[in-house]
Design an enzyme around this catalytic site. Structure first.
Site, PDB file in Angstrom:
ATOM      1  N   GLU A 268       5.918 -10.347  -4.159  1.00  0.00           N
ATOM      2  CA  GLU A 268       5.560  -9.013  -3.668  1.00  0.00           C
ATOM      3  C   GLU A 268       5.002  -9.220  -2.275  1.00  0.00           C
ATOM      4  O   GLU A 268       3.826  -9.476  -2.098  1.00  0.00           O
ATOM      5  CB  GLU A 268       4.542  -8.415  -4.642  1.00  0.00           C
ATOM      6  N   CYS A 302       0.113  -3.141   1.141  1.00  0.00           N
ATOM      7  CA  CYS A 302       1.535  -3.469   1.359  1.00  0.00           C
ATOM      8  C   CYS A 302       2.304  -2.178   1.530  1.00  0.00           C
ATOM      9  O   CYS A 302       3.355  -2.160   2.146  1.00  0.00           O
ATOM     10  CB  CYS A 302       2.140  -4.176   0.160  1.00  0.00           C
TER      11      CYS A 302
HETATM   12  C1  UN1 Z   1      -0.557  -3.829  -2.520  1.00  0.00           C
HETATM   13  O1  UN1 Z   1      -0.882  -3.356  -1.440  1.00  0.00           O
HETATM   14  O2  UN1 Z   1      -0.395  -5.053  -2.670  1.00  0.00           O
HETATM   15  O3  UN1 Z   1       0.883   1.626  -4.263  1.00  0.00           O
HETATM   16  C2  UN1 Z   1      -0.426  -3.055  -3.757  1.00  0.00           C
HETATM   17  C3  UN1 Z   1      -0.225   1.299  -3.872  1.00  0.00           C
HETATM   18  C4  UN1 Z   1      -1.112   0.541  -4.825  1.00  0.00           C
HETATM   19  C5  UN1 Z   1      -0.767  -0.897  -4.858  1.00  0.00           C
HETATM   20  C6  UN1 Z   1      -0.614  -1.574  -3.551  1.00  0.00           C
HETATM   21  N1  UN1 Z   1      -0.958   1.083  -6.136  1.00  0.00           N
HETATM   22  O4  UN1 Z   1      -0.633   1.561  -2.760  1.00  0.00           O
END
Ligand code: UN1
Length: 515
Positions: A268, A302
């Site tokens: 990820e 992310c």
């Molecule tokens: C991440 O930034 O690694 O969708 C995960 C989202 C959160 C998860 C982000 N539920 O922004």
């Protein structure tokens, strides 16, 4: 002087979470896989030292792995719904600790208190999901081509799952992996980010009590700290699956290392998420989605919104609404609920942010909302920056790169096809969104010639995905999926079984082999 830690009860929170010996180097107590060198954890909120943490040496890692391997033999024999019941108890425990854990997440990582609580809520939600899943680890049955034969598939636990998580979601991402792994019958060894080690210890303390209460070996949940453990996990043949969250650069290394030994990975990695703002969009909705997406968690998700691709006919209007919203953003202590934007994780992140702005300018970017370091009283940690907006072209090198900071690139389009091509025209493929009330545009965006991302939303921003869906993305995001839907299948090994209950032994494909 009253510090943030005093004002917001951080000491009490740490105490509740079983983290007390902050000056001698906290470890995980009895499941003591940490006797190595000490690292320090500082809060980006005020720059204060929160605690010292003992890291795991190579020997500690070995001990943890021995415990994990032993525990696996016992854990996999417990019926899945019983494992689910233990995960249910973990969810109950997390409910009890939501407040102190949410506070620690906010103080150690720097995200807003609400987002800290939100993160713990995601942990609780994944526990609930995993409990239901523990009775639904379904395989298919098939019709055999041979008479008096039965064919089906079943899912078995895969073994030990290594979880390497990032600083930005110090607790939730681990739980998406661990809770699912546990109901699947796997054991988990976790290396949290060295920037937020206390969050890891707090979680381990919570889980440990539940395992103990249920007479389950502690090796079901192992915690190793310090960067040395990362590559030990990647190279360890005993670890069947490595779930890694972090940068594309390190992800590439993890991917190669684990593939070399034929291990499995869930990657990820970086995102470069865009929102398309159509001429048919409801601009007041865009505002909430785009601003939260770009400045929430100080742009360190992310899934953060990095690009706004705006239709030329609504470009000026959208920019003026955004400028107005940005001028009202309160930057400061993340534990204070009046603030919208907290600090970046550390000074290194501030440097990356400042360099990205310079790079954008050099490539011809035009500053729409000025960024920069925030200084003065309350900002002593040196980690607070102003969210900025830069008009840029999609092909700029800096626009093609993920910078983990609140920088929003804006650009114009004239046709929907062009907008989709721009949205897809980056190396990453995590999250994407369109704001439109046109059914045609929406369906086109979601079609096979639309967004190429793992997540594609309509009239919702790019961040804040729910746990029920499979989470992850394509291209340089790594292709992994975790959390909901059928992501559990990656945590198990599939076995195809054929049973002959007849008295003859016919061969498949009609092959004759008479003796
Ligand atoms: C991440 O930034 O690694 O969708 C995960 C989202 C959160 C998860 C982000 N539920 O922004």
């Amino acid at each position: 002087m009253i510090t943030i830690a005093d004002q917001f009860g951080i000491k009490e929170a740490l105490k509740q979470l079983g983290i007390e010996a902050i000056n001698e180097g906290t470890s995980t107590g009895e499941s003591n896989f940490a006797n190595g060198k000490i690292i320090e954890s500082y809060s980006p909120a005020d720059g204060a030292l929160i605690g010292k943490v003992k890291t795991s040496s190579k020997e500690d890692y070995e001990k943890a792995m021995e415990k994990a391997s032993e525990a696996f033999h016992e854990w996999r024999m417990i019926p899945a719904p019983k494992r689910g019941d233990i995960v249910r108890q973990m969810g109950d425990e997390l409910r009890k600790f939501k407040e102190p854990l949410g506070k620690l997440v906010s103080y150690e990582m720097g995200k807003s208190l609400q987002e800290g609580y939100g993160e713990v809520q995601e942990m609780i939600d994944i526990c609930d999901f995993a409990v239901g899943l523990s009775r639904q680890l379904y395989g298919l049955t098939m019709h055999s081509e041979r008479p008096l034969h039965r064919m089906y598939e079943q899912y078995h636990p895969i073994g030990t799952v290594g979880i390497i998580s990032a600083f930005n979601f110090p607790v939730a991402v681990w739980s998406w992996n661990a809770m699912i792994a546990w109901v699947c019958g796997d054991v988990a060894i976790w290396k949290p980010s060295s920037k937020v080690p206390l969050c890891g210890i707090a979680c381990q303390n919570i889980i440990k009590t539940v395992l103990k209460r249920n007479n389950v070996p502690e090796g079901v949940s192992c915690l190793v700290t310090g960067n040395e453990s990362g590559d030990l996990i990647n190279n360890d043949k005993r670890i069947s699956l490595v779930s890694f969250t972090g940068s594309t650069r390190i992800g590439r290394h993890v991917s190669k290392t684990v593939a070399e030994r034929f291990g499995n990975t869930i990657l990820e990695l970086g995102g470069n998420n865009a929102i398309i703002v159509s001429e048919h969009a409801d601009i007041s909705m865009v505002l909430v989605g785009a601003v939260f997406g770009a400045v929430g968690t100080a742009g360190q998700r992310c899934t953060s919104t990095r690009r706004l691709i705006i239709h030329e006919s609504v470009y000026d209007k959208t920019i003026s609404v955004l400028k107005n919203a940005y001028s009202q953003l309160q930057i400061g202590n993340p534990l204070d609920e009046n603030n919208h934007v907290g600090p970046l994780i550390d000074k290194g992140a501030v440097k990356d942010y400042l360099e990205a702005i310079e790079a954008a300018k050099k490539e011809g970017g035009k500053i729409i909302v000025e960024g920069g370091l925030v200084e003065g009283e309350g900002y002593e940690s040196g980690c607070y920056v102003r969210p900025c907006i830069i008009e840029a072209a999609n092909h700029f090198d800096i626009v093609q790169t993920e910078t983990f900071a609140p920088i929003l690139y804006v650009m114009k389009y004239s046709t929907i096809e062009e907008a989709i091509a721009m949205q897809n025209g980056v190396p990453q493929g995590l999250s994407s969104s369109i704001f439109t009330n046109s059914m045609r545009e929406m369906e086109l965006f979601l079609s096979q010639s639309g967004s190429d991302c793992g997540i594609a939303n309509v009239n919702i921003g790019t961040s804040g995905a729910e746990i029920g869906g499979a989470f992850g993305g394509e291209k340089e995001t790594g292709g992994g999926r975790e959390s909901g839907s059928d992501a559990w299948k990656a945590y198990m090994r599939r076995q195809t079984n054929t049973i002959n209950y007849g008295t003859q032994l016919p061969l498949a494909q009609g092959i004759k082999f008479d003796l």
